[in-house]
Design an enzyme around this catalytic site. Structure first.
Site, PDB file in Angstrom:
ATOM      1  N   THR A 126      -7.994  -0.516  -8.978  1.00  0.00           N
ATOM      2  CA  THR A 126      -8.004   0.436  -7.816  1.00  0.00           C
ATOM      3  C   THR A 126      -9.107   1.752  -8.308  1.00  0.00           C
ATOM      4  O   THR A 126      -8.707   1.939  -9.368  1.00  0.00           O
ATOM      5  CB  THR A 126      -6.988   0.764  -7.145  1.00  0.00           C
ATOM      6  OG1 THR A 126      -7.267   2.141  -6.377  1.00  0.00           O
ATOM      7  CG2 THR A 126      -5.758   1.262  -8.172  1.00  0.00           C
ATOM      8  N   GLU A 128      -8.267   4.518  -7.275  1.00  0.00           N
ATOM      9  CA  GLU A 128      -7.279   5.636  -7.576  1.00  0.00           C
ATOM     10  C   GLU A 128      -7.222   5.939  -8.892  1.00  0.00           C
ATOM     11  O   GLU A 128      -6.792   7.113  -9.430  1.00  0.00           O
ATOM     12  CB  GLU A 128      -5.695   5.136  -6.829  1.00  0.00           C
ATOM     13  CG  GLU A 128      -5.867   5.314  -5.418  1.00  0.00           C
ATOM     14  CD  GLU A 128      -5.677   6.725  -4.880  1.00  0.00           C
ATOM     15  OE1 GLU A 128      -4.779   7.388  -5.383  1.00  0.00           O
ATOM     16  OE2 GLU A 128      -6.260   6.992  -4.000  1.00  0.00           O
ATOM     17  N   TYR A 151       1.423   5.769  -7.978  1.00  0.00           N
ATOM     18  CA  TYR A 151       0.581   4.519  -7.602  1.00  0.00           C
ATOM     19  C   TYR A 151      -0.547   4.157  -8.648  1.00  0.00           C
ATOM     20  O   TYR A 151      -0.579   3.145  -9.224  1.00  0.00           O
ATOM     21  CB  TYR A 151       0.103   4.447  -6.346  1.00  0.00           C
ATOM     22  CG  TYR A 151      -0.950   3.536  -5.993  1.00  0.00           C
ATOM     23  CD1 TYR A 151      -0.315   2.230  -5.545  1.00  0.00           C
ATOM     24  CD2 TYR A 151      -2.278   3.517  -6.004  1.00  0.00           C
ATOM     25  CE1 TYR A 151      -1.278   1.138  -5.361  1.00  0.00           C
ATOM     26  CE2 TYR A 151      -3.012   2.693  -5.515  1.00  0.00           C
ATOM     27  CZ  TYR A 151      -2.578   1.490  -5.422  1.00  0.00           C
ATOM     28  OH  TYR A 151      -3.624   0.354  -5.061  1.00  0.00           O
ATOM     29  N   LYS A 155      -0.931   1.230 -11.586  1.00  0.00           N
ATOM     30  CA  LYS A 155      -2.117   0.520 -11.607  1.00  0.00           C
ATOM     31  C   LYS A 155      -3.012   0.615 -12.860  1.00  0.00           C
ATOM     32  O   LYS A 155      -3.755  -0.372 -13.173  1.00  0.00           O
ATOM     33  CB  LYS A 155      -3.008   0.818 -10.240  1.00  0.00           C
ATOM     34  CG  LYS A 155      -2.655   0.328  -8.721  1.00  0.00           C
ATOM     35  CD  LYS A 155      -2.757  -1.330  -8.867  1.00  0.00           C
ATOM     36  CE  LYS A 155      -2.296  -1.896  -7.603  1.00  0.00           C
ATOM     37  NZ  LYS A 155      -2.922  -3.429  -7.592  1.00  0.00           N
TER      38      LYS A 155
HETATM   39  P1  NAP Z   1      -1.289  -4.628   1.372  1.00  0.00           P
HETATM   40  O1  NAP Z   1      -1.942  -4.905   2.838  1.00  0.00           O
HETATM   41  O2  NAP Z   1      -0.341  -3.449   1.222  1.00  0.00           O
HETATM   42  O3  NAP Z   1      -0.558  -5.874   0.827  1.00  0.00           O
HETATM   43  C1  NAP Z   1       0.334  -5.884  -0.342  1.00  0.00           C
HETATM   44  C2  NAP Z   1       0.899  -7.263  -0.571  1.00  0.00           C
HETATM   45  O4  NAP Z   1       1.986  -7.311  -1.903  1.00  0.00           O
HETATM   46  C3  NAP Z   1       1.516  -7.648   0.754  1.00  0.00           C
HETATM   47  O5  NAP Z   1       1.483  -9.258   0.839  1.00  0.00           O
HETATM   48  C4  NAP Z   1       3.171  -7.453   0.233  1.00  0.00           C
HETATM   49  O6  NAP Z   1       4.255  -8.230   0.802  1.00  0.00           O
HETATM   50  C5  NAP Z   1       3.119  -7.907  -1.176  1.00  0.00           C
HETATM   51  N1  NAP Z   1       4.347  -7.296  -2.213  1.00  0.00           N
HETATM   52  C6  NAP Z   1       4.856  -6.040  -2.113  1.00  0.00           C
HETATM   53  N2  NAP Z   1       5.737  -5.913  -2.968  1.00  0.00           N
HETATM   54  C7  NAP Z   1       6.081  -7.307  -3.335  1.00  0.00           C
HETATM   55  C8  NAP Z   1       7.145  -7.676  -4.146  1.00  0.00           C
HETATM   56  N3  NAP Z   1       7.971  -6.847  -4.811  1.00  0.00           N
HETATM   57  N4  NAP Z   1       6.948  -9.161  -4.522  1.00  0.00           N
HETATM   58  C9  NAP Z   1       5.891 -10.039  -3.885  1.00  0.00           C
HETATM   59  N5  NAP Z   1       5.028  -9.363  -2.879  1.00  0.00           N
HETATM   60  C10 NAP Z   1       5.055  -8.062  -2.789  1.00  0.00           C
HETATM   61  O7  NAP Z   1      -2.392  -4.331   0.296  1.00  0.00           O
HETATM   62  P2  NAP Z   1      -4.002  -4.754   0.418  1.00  0.00           P
HETATM   63  O8  NAP Z   1      -4.791  -3.810   1.042  1.00  0.00           O
HETATM   64  O9  NAP Z   1      -4.010  -6.193   0.721  1.00  0.00           O
HETATM   65  O10 NAP Z   1      -4.404  -4.486  -1.242  1.00  0.00           O
HETATM   66  C11 NAP Z   1      -4.406  -5.790  -2.194  1.00  0.00           C
HETATM   67  C12 NAP Z   1      -4.352  -5.176  -3.689  1.00  0.00           C
HETATM   68  O11 NAP Z   1      -5.385  -4.434  -3.734  1.00  0.00           O
HETATM   69  C13 NAP Z   1      -3.180  -4.384  -3.825  1.00  0.00           C
HETATM   70  O12 NAP Z   1      -2.670  -4.501  -5.173  1.00  0.00           O
HETATM   71  C14 NAP Z   1      -3.603  -3.001  -3.533  1.00  0.00           C
HETATM   72  O13 NAP Z   1      -2.879  -2.108  -4.619  1.00  0.00           O
HETATM   73  C15 NAP Z   1      -5.152  -3.288  -4.431  1.00  0.00           C
HETATM   74  N6  NAP Z   1      -6.175  -2.354  -3.896  1.00  0.00           N
HETATM   75  C16 NAP Z   1      -6.213  -2.245  -2.442  1.00  0.00           C
HETATM   76  C17 NAP Z   1      -7.417  -1.536  -1.769  1.00  0.00           C
HETATM   77  C18 NAP Z   1      -7.700  -1.264  -0.546  1.00  0.00           C
HETATM   78  O14 NAP Z   1      -8.201  -0.342  -0.140  1.00  0.00           O
HETATM   79  N7  NAP Z   1      -6.922  -2.112   0.502  1.00  0.00           N
HETATM   80  C19 NAP Z   1      -8.191  -0.770  -2.835  1.00  0.00           C
HETATM   81  C20 NAP Z   1      -8.254  -1.086  -4.162  1.00  0.00           C
HETATM   82  C21 NAP Z   1      -7.112  -1.888  -4.589  1.00  0.00           C
HETATM   83  P3  NAP Z   1       4.960  -7.948   2.330  1.00  0.00           P
HETATM   84  O15 NAP Z   1       3.962  -8.635   3.346  1.00  0.00           O
HETATM   85  O16 NAP Z   1       6.331  -8.513   2.190  1.00  0.00           O
HETATM   86  O17 NAP Z   1       4.967  -6.367   2.456  1.00  0.00           O
HETATM   87  O1  G4F Z   2      -5.844   5.708   3.946  1.00  0.00           O
HETATM   88  P1  G4F Z   2      -5.111   6.230   2.692  1.00  0.00           P
HETATM   89  O2  G4F Z   2      -3.636   6.307   2.624  1.00  0.00           O
HETATM   90  O3  G4F Z   2      -5.697   5.839   1.267  1.00  0.00           O
HETATM   91  P2  G4F Z   2      -5.840   5.962  -0.198  1.00  0.00           P
HETATM   92  O4  G4F Z   2      -4.613   6.881  -0.562  1.00  0.00           O
HETATM   93  O5  G4F Z   2      -7.200   6.344  -0.485  1.00  0.00           O
HETATM   94  O6  G4F Z   2      -5.409   4.560  -0.604  1.00  0.00           O
HETATM   95  C1  G4F Z   2      -5.872   3.328  -0.325  1.00  0.00           C
HETATM   96  O7  G4F Z   2      -7.247   3.086  -1.013  1.00  0.00           O
HETATM   97  C2  G4F Z   2      -6.934   3.101  -2.814  1.00  0.00           C
HETATM   98  C3  G4F Z   2      -8.445   2.643  -3.411  1.00  0.00           C
HETATM   99  O8  G4F Z   2      -8.714   3.983  -3.688  1.00  0.00           O
HETATM  100  C4  G4F Z   2      -5.990   1.741  -2.910  1.00  0.00           C
HETATM  101  F1  G4F Z   2      -5.717   1.499  -4.019  1.00  0.00           F
HETATM  102  C5  G4F Z   2      -4.663   2.066  -2.087  1.00  0.00           C
HETATM  103  O9  G4F Z   2      -3.834   0.899  -2.362  1.00  0.00           O
HETATM  104  C6  G4F Z   2      -5.030   2.202  -0.718  1.00  0.00           C
HETATM  105  O10 G4F Z   2      -5.351   1.062  -0.200  1.00  0.00           O
HETATM  106  O11 G4F Z   2      -5.696   7.714   2.623  1.00  0.00           O
HETATM  107  C7  G4F Z   2      -7.017   7.914   2.347  1.00  0.00           C
HETATM  108  C8  G4F Z   2      -7.158   9.673   2.378  1.00  0.00           C
HETATM  109  C9  G4F Z   2      -6.379  10.420   1.622  1.00  0.00           C
HETATM  110  O12 G4F Z   2      -7.167  11.427   1.006  1.00  0.00           O
HETATM  111  C10 G4F Z   2      -5.332  11.053   2.423  1.00  0.00           C
HETATM  112  O13 G4F Z   2      -4.819  12.273   2.040  1.00  0.00           O
HETATM  113  O14 G4F Z   2      -6.782   9.966   3.915  1.00  0.00           O
HETATM  114  C11 G4F Z   2      -6.124  11.246   3.740  1.00  0.00           C
HETATM  115  N1  G4F Z   2      -5.096  11.318   5.009  1.00  0.00           N
HETATM  116  C12 G4F Z   2      -5.223  12.387   5.910  1.00  0.00           C
HETATM  117  N2  G4F Z   2      -4.238  12.166   6.760  1.00  0.00           N
HETATM  118  C13 G4F Z   2      -4.169  10.529   5.393  1.00  0.00           C
HETATM  119  C14 G4F Z   2      -3.566  11.072   6.347  1.00  0.00           C
HETATM  120  N3  G4F Z   2      -3.750   9.558   4.836  1.00  0.00           N
HETATM  121  C15 G4F Z   2      -2.794   8.765   5.800  1.00  0.00           C
HETATM  122  N4  G4F Z   2      -2.312   7.440   5.026  1.00  0.00           N
HETATM  123  N5  G4F Z   2      -2.158   9.276   6.833  1.00  0.00           N
HETATM  124  C16 G4F Z   2      -2.447  10.301   7.013  1.00  0.00           C
HETATM  125  O15 G4F Z   2      -2.028  10.928   8.209  1.00  0.00           O
END
Ligand code: NAP
Ligand code: G4F
Length: 340
Positions: A126, A128, A151, A155
């Protein structure tokens, strides 16, 4: 024989889109699912693939279950997507976050090394991991890493385990450093979906405000459907490698509010937003913007869905869900929890 793929995190946003992509390519898809009191298949159901994915029960933190699953299916591709993925929660649950994200990844790497060593492995790293580190306000594969949340630290450990297993054991292990990617299947606690759901409720007269934290942070937001293609492409290369996946353009939360409210014909959103300190973070990432030239060059990958189109797609999906809910008279996702 169809190629067998094993996905951890199959019920999450990316797991659902990746399953759809692989099924369309003729793969057999196996997914790790943890036991919950209420099963969480809504994303696979929305995509109409719930019955096409073979669900296997286990948990990232339970090496026994991970080993047995890998041993029984011997997949050729493994996509490690499972995580405690919500940054804000990682300050409240740092131990769990580390156990699932860092040690859980180690469990999957070890299972692959022992029971399916020919498998190609993808790690969901990520942006992050960069924290506030940047070079000319962008991040690429060479930008120093400086994680700023439990987090991000968990990662970073998983990222280095992946590289270490590649270098130590010759595993085909790749790490995708993905910037934020969103979709109608995004969890409702993330800021984008929280806004699009809130905007749809305001438009339908069900709510009068959205409570948010920092509006000035900037993120490089792309469409999750585009990003899972990059994951697959990484595992089709001759050599394993690590890639930044991003759009190269960032926007602030204010920009997202502009686009989401304008999708329902509201030009001045200020009266609908309440700033709430509960949603501020102990350490913020001010600006993420990924340079994706390596992915463009070597994978031939580029994002297809632009920012405005993505926001509109999410608002429209939430409006449709609300229409459905009002017919069924139930809300089918949990309401927001304090701190999310
Ligand atoms: P997500 O919607 O939060 O999905 C997370 C998945 O992990 C869900 O299926 C969840 O299962 C499963 N999980 C959590 N804890 C577990 C455990 N102990 N054992 C087995 N499964 C477990 O995340 P996403 O947005 O699809 O992201 C996918 C991956 O990419 C994650 O690793 C995230 O950190 C990474 N990532 C995401 C972004 C982004 O912007 N989306 C960016 C960079 C990296 P449940 O359904 O049971 O909760
Ligand atoms: O949507 P967010 O919670 O995503 P964040 O923290 O960027 O993380 C996501 O992207 C990462 C990749 O860069 C992944 F690795 C991670 O698993 C996840 O998918 O927050 C985005 C921004 C932050 O700056 C936060 O402070 O939105 C700002 N924000 C402002 N108000 C808020 C809020 N975020 C959340 N969730 N809720 C609020 O009310």
């Amino acid at each position: 024989m169809p190629n067998k793929a094993f996905i951890t995190g199959v019920t999450g946003q990316d797991g659902a889109y990746l399953s759809q992509l692989l099924l369309n390519k003729g793969y057999e898809v196996y997914g790790l699912v943890r036991r919950l009191s209420t099963p969480n298949y809504w994303r696979l159901e929305e995509l109409g693939i719930r019955d096409k994915v073979c669900i296997l029960e286990g948990d990232m933190t339970d090496s026994h279950s991970v080993n047995s699953i890998v041993k029984s299916i011997r997949p050729l591709e493994v996509y490690n997507l499972a995580a405690q993925s919500f940054v804000a929660t990682s300050w409240q649950q740092p131990v769990l976050t580390t156990e699932v994200n860092a040690l859980g990844t180690l469990n999957v790497l070890n299972a692959v090394k022992l029971y399916s060593p020919e498998a190609r492995f993808y790690q969901a790293s990520t942006s992050e991991m960069y924290g506030n580190s940047n070079i000319n306000n962008t991040q690429d594969e060479h930008t120093p890493l400086h994680p700023r949340s439990p987090y991000a630290i968990s990662k970073l450990a998983a990222h280095w385990f992946t590289i270490n297993y590649r270098e130590s054991f010759g595993m085909f292990a790749c790490s995708g450093i993905l910037f934020n990617h969103e979709s109608p299947l995004r969890g409702i606690e993330f800021v984008t979906r929280k806004i699009t759901d809130g905007v749809a409720r305001i438009k339908c007269g069900l709510s009068d405000h959205i409570a948010l934290g920092n509006l000035d942070a900037k993120r490089d937001w792309g469409f999750a459907g585009d990003y899972v293609e990059a994951m697959w492409l990484m595992l089709q290369q001759e050599q394993p490698d690590d890639f930044v996946i991003s759009t190269g353009i960032n926007h602030s939360i204010r920009d997202f509010l502009d686009a989401a409210f304008s999708a329902v014909g509201i030009s001045n959103w200020e009266p609908y937003i309440r700033q709430d300190p509960r949603f501020m973070r102990p350490a913020e990432l001010h600006e993420l913007c990924g340079k994706n030239s390596k992915a463009q060059e070597k994978l031939g990958w580029r994002p297809k869905v632009a920012f405005d189109e993505l926001v509109r797609m999410m608002v429209e999906a939430d409006l449709k869900r609300i229409e459905k809910e009002s017919t069924a008279k139930t809300r089918y996702e949990p309401s927001l929890v304090a701190g999310h």
